[in-house]
Design a protein around this motif. Structure first.
Motif, PDB file in Angstrom:
ATOM      1  N   GLU A 173      20.158  12.362  10.652  1.00  0.00           N
ATOM      2  CA  GLU A 173      20.494  10.757  10.352  1.00  0.00           C
ATOM      3  C   GLU A 173      19.654  10.243   9.164  1.00  0.00           C
ATOM      4  O   GLU A 173      20.200   9.753   8.102  1.00  0.00           O
ATOM      5  N   LYS A 174      18.166  10.788   9.455  1.00  0.00           N
ATOM      6  CA  LYS A 174      17.560  10.436   8.186  1.00  0.00           C
ATOM      7  C   LYS A 174      17.746  11.341   7.023  1.00  0.00           C
ATOM      8  O   LYS A 174      17.870  10.611   5.674  1.00  0.00           O
ATOM      9  N   PHE A 188      12.037   4.740  11.594  1.00  0.00           N
ATOM     10  CA  PHE A 188      12.977   5.147  10.556  1.00  0.00           C
ATOM     11  C   PHE A 188      12.758   4.299   9.532  1.00  0.00           C
ATOM     12  O   PHE A 188      13.322   3.068   9.689  1.00  0.00           O
ATOM     13  N   GLY A 189      12.247   4.388   8.552  1.00  0.00           N
ATOM     14  CA  GLY A 189      11.726   3.409   7.383  1.00  0.00           C
ATOM     15  C   GLY A 189      10.256   2.599   7.667  1.00  0.00           C
ATOM     16  O   GLY A 189       9.685   3.354   8.727  1.00  0.00           O
ATOM     17  N   LYS A 190       9.976   1.823   6.667  1.00  0.00           N
ATOM     18  CA  LYS A 190       8.599   1.502   6.852  1.00  0.00           C
ATOM     19  C   LYS A 190       8.448   0.601   8.346  1.00  0.00           C
ATOM     20  O   LYS A 190       9.320  -0.385   8.667  1.00  0.00           O
ATOM     21  N   MET A 223       1.023  -1.097  -0.059  1.00  0.00           N
ATOM     22  CA  MET A 223       0.107  -0.144  -0.059  1.00  0.00           C
ATOM     23  C   MET A 223       0.858   1.273  -0.032  1.00  0.00           C
ATOM     24  O   MET A 223       0.587   2.210  -0.734  1.00  0.00           O
ATOM     25  N   PRO A 224       1.946   1.173   0.812  1.00  0.00           N
ATOM     26  CA  PRO A 224       2.610   2.701   0.750  1.00  0.00           C
ATOM     27  C   PRO A 224       3.337   2.694  -0.430  1.00  0.00           C
ATOM     28  O   PRO A 224       3.429   3.982  -1.130  1.00  0.00           O
ATOM     29  N   SER A 237      11.993   9.731   4.465  1.00  0.00           N
ATOM     30  CA  SER A 237      12.554   8.554   4.800  1.00  0.00           C
ATOM     31  C   SER A 237      11.407   7.408   5.291  1.00  0.00           C
ATOM     32  O   SER A 237      11.861   6.211   5.387  1.00  0.00           O
ATOM     33  N   GLY A 238      10.211   7.972   5.112  1.00  0.00           N
ATOM     34  CA  GLY A 238       9.010   6.805   5.530  1.00  0.00           C
ATOM     35  C   GLY A 238       8.761   5.958   4.355  1.00  0.00           C
ATOM     36  O   GLY A 238       9.475   6.076   3.293  1.00  0.00           O
ATOM     37  N   ALA A 239       7.850   5.237   4.583  1.00  0.00           N
ATOM     38  CA  ALA A 239       7.385   4.205   3.833  1.00  0.00           C
ATOM     39  C   ALA A 239       6.871   4.748   2.072  1.00  0.00           C
ATOM     40  O   ALA A 239       7.279   4.180   1.127  1.00  0.00           O
TER      41      ALA A 239
END
Lengths: 344, 344
Positions: free
Chosen positions: A183-184, A331-333, A130-131, A157-159
């Motif tokens: 960091e992201k 941090f990430g999906k 979905m993302p 940096s997300g999904a």
């Protein structure tokens, strides 16, 4: 079928503002037996996504609310334990909206079989789920990026955001990401190939964003809202396109923010600079699912799209992880490992 | 060429809030002689339109500001007095952006010849001019009305809104008009065939609007903003389209209105109900001018589109008439009769 316990996480109360741990309740029920055309599943990975905050409200939206005492909604990757449905057998790996529980019974109709040899099964919740499809369909159908244009995205940096930026690069655009930590931001430029990345919590964010967009912004993929949108607005070029798929900065709001009222200012920009602002959810483009899987699957194979997962262990930790997601702590999906992957 | 005086109305000062008579200055200059490829004109009708308020500001927009001491901009219908341009001769009737003056000299390039036998010449400023084309192109390209849908428009007895509603009816839609007096509302339903008309100054306006839109609103043609938009917002259906061509309620604003900030509320609706909000100006669709003239000209001939003009006599009365326009005092397309039509 052997007896056993199905652990479920229920909505205990509707949050006022940010959700609290007490808004969720863990419940143990006997594992149910699947009826005709149903399967009994064992949840492996549960997806946590910002839209879940909306489902906790009673407010009418594009999907029904979760009722108090009901299992929290969510997509998950599961193993079929017992099948009473044609086309499914024990050991199959499937995706479905089976919720926050470890042994759901589900109608086969709503499931989709996965091929774990094609891609890691958790990707069905993120880059190939979905993302990823939200990023692909919203950017291409509404954002319509053209070579040489600048595409900006927040929660980058997300999904969703990470895929938006990488597809923008593939389409020949300048990709500018906005995230909540240094960091992201480093990850966006060093690992994902974004042209620039800005920390929206840093002093001088708006000025730095303007510097990172020397030719303005042609597409702003909106999944955040709040002060990020205020910084984006003056940089948008004539005929900019703004796909709107999320507003995470406002999901915990209990009332409209104090004034002044920025609505007339926005509409004035929409008019004078002829923006297109269009809301969507991924299912508006459901007929593009195969195209999306082929395209993004191919780009992953080619190394042109990378992804990052933030894995939390244990169903019991899902409430805390969702609360953190709404604060940008992942941090990430974000996925919850509810149970182990089957050994091959 | 006989000597004579060209009366001009200049921008004397930039208004703060609503324009005042003192923001304009009448000036008399000798009539100029046309150079090569230029014509000397005698203005017959001057158009007054809401966009002129924006040109009085220094703010960057899609068109340059009028500078202090310059002639106010505006479209006008004129008679050619002297021509130094091929294709034009004395007695021709032309349209051009020749401004608030009675004897302009203009390059032939920017002019368009009119056929006064085809339609009354003043219609080139209204129903068959920029306002009519704004209604036609914005409604059809962005609003995309489908048979059976509901189309709402504000300033509905004005030059743009009246045409929006009538085209909506021609396309098989329910047309709901919003205007500022009971007399205007009567005109909309009795003369123009709108299905309903609401006075936004009446008590209970929002409730009456909801009653007039039992199936919600699919297209809201936005040319007003302000409290009318606030009343429209909750009634908009999923996938509603909102062409934005004007925000007259805000043109005199000197600062954003007080809070709360409605911007996040709007964006939440855009997201959940998947609205498309798109700003435009008529020239974005310049290539549709012939199609527009054919279509709307035909509908006028068939009696399916009617129009109303509000004619003010005398160039010297243009400033007061524009001030009134911004307060909604006109009833129909506002034009200034600067000089008589030629006798046939």
């Amino acid at each position: 079928m052997s007896q056993g316990i199905n652990r479920r996480i229920l909505l205990a109360s509707r949050p006022v503002g940010a959700p609290q741990a007490s808004d969720f309740a863990m419940d143990e029920a006997p594992i149910a037996a699947p009826g005709e055309d149903e399967v009994l599943l064992r949840t492996i990975y549960l997806s946590l996504d910002p839209y879940m905050r909306g489902r906790m409200n009673a407010t009418k939206s594009y999907a029904p609310s979760v009722e108090i005492g009901e299992v929290m909604v969510g997509g998950a990757v599961s193993e079929v334990m017992t099948s009473n449905a044609g086309g499914y057998r024990s050991g199959d790996i499937v995706f479905g909206y089976t919720g926050w529980q470890d042994h759901p019974v589900a109608p086969a109709e709503g499931l989709r079989k996965l091929d774990p040899a094609r891609a890691p099964m958790s990707t069905a919740l993120g880059v190939l789920g979905m993302p990823g499809m939200t990023a692909y369909t919203g950017l291409l159908n509404i954002g319509k990026p053209r070579e040489g244009e600048t595409v900006a995205v927040a929660a980058a940096s997300g999904a969703v955001g990470s895929i938006v930026g990488q597809i923008a690069r593939i389409k020949g655009c300048r990709a500018v990401g906005i995230a909540g930590t240094a960091e992201k931001c480093d990850y966006l430029t060093a690992e994902l190939g974004f042209d620039a990345a800005l920390n929206h919590r840093a002093d001088g964010f708006a000025e730095a964003l303007a510097e990172a967009c020397p030719d303005g912004i042609d597409v702003y993929f909106e999944n955040v809202g709040g002060h990020v949108f205020q910084a984006i607005l003056p940089l948008l070029n004539e005929f900019a396109r703004i796909p709107v798929c999320g507003l995470i900065a406002h999901y915990n709001a209990t009332e409209p923010p104090p004034g002044p009222d920025h609505l007339p200012v926005l509409m004035g920009h929409v008019l004078r600079r002829r923006f297109t602002v269009r809301g969507f959810i991924v299912w508006d483009f459901a007929d593009q699912e195969h195209e999306f899987l082929d395209a993004v699957g191919g780009w992953i194979d080619d190394g042109r799209i990378k992804y990052r997962e933030d894995v939390v262990d244990g169903l019991e930790n899902a409430p805390g992880a969702l609360i953190g997601l709404l604060e940008g702590k992942n941090f990430g999906k974000l996925v919850v490992r509810v149970g182990p992957e089957p050994t091959a």
